[in-house]
Design a protein around this motif. Sequence first.
Motif, PDB file in Angstrom:
ATOM      1  N   MET A  77      -9.939   2.637   4.942  1.00  0.00           N
ATOM      2  CA  MET A  77      -8.978   3.564   4.337  1.00  0.00           C
ATOM      3  C   MET A  77      -9.357   3.906   2.901  1.00  0.00           C
ATOM      4  SD  MET A  77      -6.745   5.026   6.089  1.00  0.00           S
ATOM      5  CE  MET A  77      -5.399   5.548   5.068  1.00  0.00           C
ATOM      6  N   VAL A  78      -9.932   2.964   2.182  1.00  0.00           N
ATOM      7  CA  VAL A  78     -10.368   3.267   0.816  1.00  0.00           C
ATOM      8  C   VAL A  78     -11.395   4.390   0.834  1.00  0.00           C
ATOM      9  CG1 VAL A  78     -11.728   2.325  -1.099  1.00  0.00           C
ATOM     10  CG2 VAL A  78      -9.814   1.035  -0.201  1.00  0.00           C
ATOM     11  N   ALA A  79     -12.259   4.388   1.816  1.00  0.00           N
ATOM     12  CA  ALA A  79     -13.301   5.413   1.904  1.00  0.00           C
ATOM     13  C   ALA A  79     -12.773   6.738   2.449  1.00  0.00           C
ATOM     14  CB  ALA A  79     -14.440   4.914   2.785  1.00  0.00           C
ATOM     15  N   ASN A  80     -11.667   6.723   3.200  1.00  0.00           N
ATOM     16  CA  ASN A  80     -11.199   7.940   3.879  1.00  0.00           C
ATOM     17  C   ASN A  80      -9.774   8.325   3.540  1.00  0.00           C
ATOM     18  OD1 ASN A  80     -13.495   8.548   5.736  1.00  0.00           O
ATOM     19  ND2 ASN A  80     -13.093   6.443   6.334  1.00  0.00           N
ATOM     20  N   HIS A  81      -9.213   7.822   2.465  1.00  0.00           N
ATOM     21  CA  HIS A  81      -7.811   8.113   2.144  1.00  0.00           C
ATOM     22  C   HIS A  81      -7.649   9.572   1.729  1.00  0.00           C
ATOM     23  CE1 HIS A  81      -3.810   7.788   0.437  1.00  0.00           C
ATOM     24  NE2 HIS A  81      -3.704   6.679   1.148  1.00  0.00           N
ATOM     25  N   PRO A  82      -6.601  10.252   2.208  1.00  0.00           N
ATOM     26  CA  PRO A  82      -6.393  11.669   1.868  1.00  0.00           C
ATOM     27  C   PRO A  82      -6.226  11.913   0.365  1.00  0.00           C
ATOM     28  CG  PRO A  82      -5.027  11.054   3.731  1.00  0.00           C
ATOM     29  CD  PRO A  82      -5.650   9.789   3.212  1.00  0.00           C
ATOM     30  N   ASP A  83      -5.637  10.979  -0.365  1.00  0.00           N
ATOM     31  CA  ASP A  83      -5.468  11.159  -1.810  1.00  0.00           C
ATOM     32  C   ASP A  83      -6.791  11.114  -2.559  1.00  0.00           C
ATOM     33  OD1 ASP A  83      -2.777  11.346  -1.376  1.00  0.00           O
ATOM     34  OD2 ASP A  83      -2.316   9.294  -2.029  1.00  0.00           O
TER      35      ASP A  83
END
Length: 112
Positions: A77-83
Amino acid sequence: METPMVAGAAVAAAALAGRYGILSWQAFKARPPAARMRRFYEGGFQTAMTRREAALILGVRERVVAEKVKEAHRRVMVANHPDAGGSHYLASKINEAKDILLGKSNNSGSAF
């Protein structure tokens, strides 16, 4: 007369071959370690996510403890987070994968 000459040539050739072998081995050991490339799953998403697909998305095994699932989820998620410029679709699939592996989902599918 020829025998000492042939023996000398053989000793010289063996010495040169040994020197070449030692230098080659030292050069091989001194090289930087090559980065190991991980192979990623190249297929698309299935309509209803399975445990296998969820494990492939998070990069863990199908039968894994909850702590490793949470760790892998955070890492992905750190690599692909929308923000941070990531895709909302991928983030929903990553969250769905975590829910399936933790047993919190009924395979209802993502929001997209």
